[in-house]
Design a protein around this motif. Structure first.
Motif, PDB file in Angstrom:
ATOM      1  N   GLN A  62       9.555 109.507 -13.466  1.00  0.00           N
ATOM      2  CA  GLN A  62       9.119 110.406 -14.539  1.00  0.00           C
ATOM      3  C   GLN A  62       8.813 109.566 -15.778  1.00  0.00           C
ATOM      4  O   GLN A  62       9.666 108.811 -16.252  1.00  0.00           O
ATOM      5  CB  GLN A  62      10.204 111.442 -14.865  1.00  0.00           C
ATOM      6  CG  GLN A  62       9.784 112.469 -15.913  1.00  0.00           C
ATOM      7  CD  GLN A  62      10.929 113.363 -16.316  1.00  0.00           C
ATOM      8  OE1 GLN A  62      12.016 112.878 -16.623  1.00  0.00           O
ATOM      9  NE2 GLN A  62      10.703 114.668 -16.338  1.00  0.00           N
ATOM     10  N   TYR A  67      13.534 107.019 -10.820  1.00  0.00           N
ATOM     11  CA  TYR A  67      14.751 107.694 -10.394  1.00  0.00           C
ATOM     12  C   TYR A  67      15.288 107.117  -9.090  1.00  0.00           C
ATOM     13  O   TYR A  67      16.470 106.817  -8.981  1.00  0.00           O
ATOM     14  CB  TYR A  67      14.506 109.198 -10.258  1.00  0.00           C
ATOM     15  CG  TYR A  67      14.618 109.930 -11.572  1.00  0.00           C
ATOM     16  CD1 TYR A  67      15.687 110.770 -11.835  1.00  0.00           C
ATOM     17  CD2 TYR A  67      13.657 109.763 -12.573  1.00  0.00           C
ATOM     18  CE1 TYR A  67      15.803 111.436 -13.049  1.00  0.00           C
ATOM     19  CE2 TYR A  67      13.758 110.429 -13.785  1.00  0.00           C
ATOM     20  CZ  TYR A  67      14.835 111.261 -14.022  1.00  0.00           C
ATOM     21  OH  TYR A  67      14.944 111.905 -15.222  1.00  0.00           O
ATOM     22  N   HIS A  80      18.513 105.366 -11.706  1.00  0.00           N
ATOM     23  CA  HIS A  80      18.703 106.051 -12.982  1.00  0.00           C
ATOM     24  C   HIS A  80      20.030 106.800 -12.934  1.00  0.00           C
ATOM     25  O   HIS A  80      20.377 107.384 -11.917  1.00  0.00           O
ATOM     26  CB  HIS A  80      17.548 107.033 -13.233  1.00  0.00           C
ATOM     27  CG  HIS A  80      17.643 107.773 -14.531  1.00  0.00           C
ATOM     28  ND1 HIS A  80      17.662 107.151 -15.752  1.00  0.00           N
ATOM     29  CD2 HIS A  80      17.722 109.104 -14.790  1.00  0.00           C
ATOM     30  CE1 HIS A  80      17.737 108.057 -16.708  1.00  0.00           C
ATOM     31  NE2 HIS A  80      17.784 109.239 -16.158  1.00  0.00           N
ATOM     32  N   SER A  82      22.131 109.772 -13.612  1.00  0.00           N
ATOM     33  CA  SER A  82      22.060 111.191 -13.923  1.00  0.00           C
ATOM     34  C   SER A  82      22.694 111.956 -12.770  1.00  0.00           C
ATOM     35  O   SER A  82      23.114 111.371 -11.773  1.00  0.00           O
ATOM     36  CB  SER A  82      20.596 111.620 -14.127  1.00  0.00           C
ATOM     37  OG  SER A  82      20.528 112.973 -14.528  1.00  0.00           O
ATOM     38  N   PHE A  97      18.625 117.297  -7.456  1.00  0.00           N
ATOM     39  CA  PHE A  97      19.377 117.492  -8.695  1.00  0.00           C
ATOM     40  C   PHE A  97      20.488 118.504  -8.456  1.00  0.00           C
ATOM     41  O   PHE A  97      20.230 119.625  -8.016  1.00  0.00           O
ATOM     42  CB  PHE A  97      18.469 118.000  -9.815  1.00  0.00           C
ATOM     43  CG  PHE A  97      17.489 116.981 -10.322  1.00  0.00           C
ATOM     44  CD1 PHE A  97      17.868 116.054 -11.275  1.00  0.00           C
ATOM     45  CD2 PHE A  97      16.191 116.951  -9.831  1.00  0.00           C
ATOM     46  CE1 PHE A  97      16.972 115.114 -11.738  1.00  0.00           C
ATOM     47  CE2 PHE A  97      15.289 116.021 -10.292  1.00  0.00           C
ATOM     48  CZ  PHE A  97      15.675 115.091 -11.250  1.00  0.00           C
ATOM     49  N   VAL A 100      19.721 120.684 -13.043  1.00  0.00           N
ATOM     50  CA  VAL A 100      18.663 120.117 -13.868  1.00  0.00           C
ATOM     51  C   VAL A 100      19.037 120.217 -15.344  1.00  0.00           C
ATOM     52  O   VAL A 100      19.481 121.261 -15.820  1.00  0.00           O
ATOM     53  CB  VAL A 100      17.326 120.843 -13.616  1.00  0.00           C
ATOM     54  CG1 VAL A 100      16.233 120.265 -14.505  1.00  0.00           C
ATOM     55  CG2 VAL A 100      16.926 120.733 -12.148  1.00  0.00           C
ATOM     56  N   GLU A 104      15.304 116.466 -18.293  1.00  0.00           N
ATOM     57  CA  GLU A 104      14.704 116.105 -17.016  1.00  0.00           C
ATOM     58  C   GLU A 104      13.545 117.018 -16.626  1.00  0.00           C
ATOM     59  O   GLU A 104      12.854 116.746 -15.644  1.00  0.00           O
ATOM     60  CB  GLU A 104      15.769 116.133 -15.918  1.00  0.00           C
ATOM     61  CG  GLU A 104      16.825 115.063 -16.090  1.00  0.00           C
ATOM     62  CD  GLU A 104      18.068 115.308 -15.260  1.00  0.00           C
ATOM     63  OE1 GLU A 104      18.849 114.341 -15.098  1.00  0.00           O
ATOM     64  OE2 GLU A 104      18.269 116.440 -14.781  1.00  0.00           O
TER      65      GLU A 104
END
Length: 252
Positions: A62, A67, A80, A82, A97, A100, A104
């Motif tokens: 992104q 990612y 990444h 997250s 995910f 979310v 993001e």
């Protein structure tokens, strides 16, 4: 040398024969709408009408942030930090995910390099409005309410009985981790003993997404009746149970 029927036939064959690039396909979902707290999966799947497809590199990213990716040995790398995970199986790279975050949401791109050529595709990940809780209380005599985990934004409207109050309150917004907003609003005059309604209006979808009653506290936490009668102190309400209150107010 003249243009013979053989030349014409060879030209037609060359024009109609698909190239390896044309035989290669990359499949992604154009747009995904994510509800708050819902698990969301972005799939990027490659296929080819030719045998012997070999993936050299496949990646979800992104903007300039990668990612996850997979190499020719099918080793998946998470690149990444997250709340997500990556899975790869038979030409499909999945970006999953757990929940979310606002930061993001947006356009994700999947790119592929293989022995049959290169391809890329994109998916728009959209986070729906709402999510969170609202708490209303009387603080130092002043009606106050706090909305947590707000996205994308909202306007706080105060009501005294059935009357909308204008210009009598102040509102403060803070950006929390992940891009969520915490919106705090308080009246600039002390409570007169009448219940107040504090509601959050979504400017994006044009309706109220949360609301709570703020009542005068006459009992300490230890004195507050357990059967729910009498006035209450702090009220923390899940947003999904508050829309009916606002709807009834608008009918008045």
């Amino acid at each position: 040398m003249g243009f013979t029927a053989l030349h014409l036939l060879l030209w037609l064959l060359a024009a109609s024969t698909p190239t390896a690039q044309e035989m290669l396909s990359l499949h992604v979902t154009p747009k995904i709408s994510a509800a708050c707290g819902q698990q969301v999966t972005l799939d990027c799947e490659v296929s080819s009408s030719q045998h012997g497809l070999s993936i050299k590199h496949m990646q979800w990213y992104q903007n300039n942030t990668s990612y996850c990716s997979v190499n020719s040995e099918e080793t998946v790398t998470k690149e990444h930090q997250s709340s997500f995970r990556c899975e790869y199986q038979q030409g499909r790279l999945s970006l999953i995910f757990t929940e979310v975050q606002p930061m993001e949401s947006g356009t994700f791109r999947c790119k592929l390099h293989s022995n049959k050529g290169a391809k890329d595709g994109s998916t728009i990940l959209e986070l729906q409005d709402g999510c969170g809780q609202v708490e209303g209380l009387i603080k130092d005599g002043y009606p106050t309410c706090t909305f947590t985990r707000v996205y994308p934004d909202g306007e706080v409207h105060w009501f005294h009985g059935s009357k909308r109050l204008h210009g009598e309150h102040k509102t403060i917004e803070d950006v929390e981790d992940g891009g969520w907003l915490t919106i705090r609003s308080y009246m600039e005059r002390k409570s007169s003993g009448v219940s107040y309604n504090c509601s959050l209006w979504s400017t994006k979808i044009g309706r109220y997404i949360a609301s709570t009653l703020v009542e005068k506290e006459e009992f300490s936490p230890r004195e507050r009746p357990l059967n729910g009668t009498g006035s209450q102190g702090p009220m923390r309400t899940s947003w999904c149970f508050t829309i009916l209150t606002v709807f009834l107010l608008k009918l008045l």
